[in-house]
Design an enzyme around this catalytic site. Sequence first.
Site, PDB file in Angstrom:
ATOM      1  CE  LYS A 248      39.408  38.265  45.962  1.00 50.45           C
ATOM      2  NZ  LYS A 248      38.831  39.576  46.249  1.00 50.45           N
TER       3      LYS A 248
ATOM      4  CE1 TYR B  31      40.120  36.375  42.991  1.00 54.41           C
ATOM      5  CE2 TYR B  31      39.496  34.070  43.145  1.00 54.41           C
ATOM      6  CZ  TYR B  31      39.150  35.405  43.152  1.00 54.41           C
ATOM      7  OH  TYR B  31      37.843  35.765  43.327  1.00 54.41           O
TER       8      TYR B  31
ATOM      9  CB  SER C 251      36.876  34.042  45.972  1.00 54.30           C
ATOM     10  OG  SER C 251      36.674  32.971  45.068  1.00 54.30           O
TER      11      SER C 251
END
Length: 177
Positions: A142, A138, A125
Site C-alpha cells: 500500500k 500489505y 490504507s
Amino acid sequence: IGRTLAEAFAAAGATVVGASRNAEACRETETQLRESGAEALGVATHLGRVEELQTLVDTTVDRFGGIDIVVNNAANALAQQLGKMTPEAFDKSFGVNVRGPLFLVQAALPQLRASAHAAVLNFVSVAAFQFAPALSLYAAGKAALVSLTRSMAAQYADDGIRVNAMAPGPVHTDMVR
C-alpha cells in the site's frame, strides 16, 4: 467497500462496472444495481492476474463505450511475519496491491485520456503510514501504491486525468475479519 462504492456511484447516476475475483459477488452486485435502476455490469477479474485486466477494460468499452473513472479497491492482506515471508506470498501480495492497480490504469489509459471527466482513485490504507509488523507485506504494498499514485497524478495531469488515493483505516470487511 467495493460494493458500497458501486452503490454510491450508481445512486449518483453513473454506469457501473464492478469487478471481483469472486464471480458470484459480481453477479450479485450487478443484479442489485440493476434492480435499483442503474446500468451495471459485473466482470469476474482477479487484479493479481495482469492478463485479465485488458479483458476487463475491453468488456467495459464494448458494453458502455468508454471509461471515465477507475477505482482500484482490491486488496490482499497476507499476514506473514518478517523473517518468515515466502517469495510466493510476496508475489501474491504485491500482485494485487501494486502490480494490478498499475496495469489496470495502464490498460484503461487510452479511455481515460479520451474522457472529459477522467479520474483514478487508488485505495491504499493507513497501514501504508503506520507500524504494521504482522501485515508488513500489505503495508509495504500500500505504501508502494501511494508512491505510484503520486507519480500517476504528476504524469497524467497534463492529460486531464485526476489521480488520488484514499487511505481508510480498519473497515468491517471479510478481509479484516
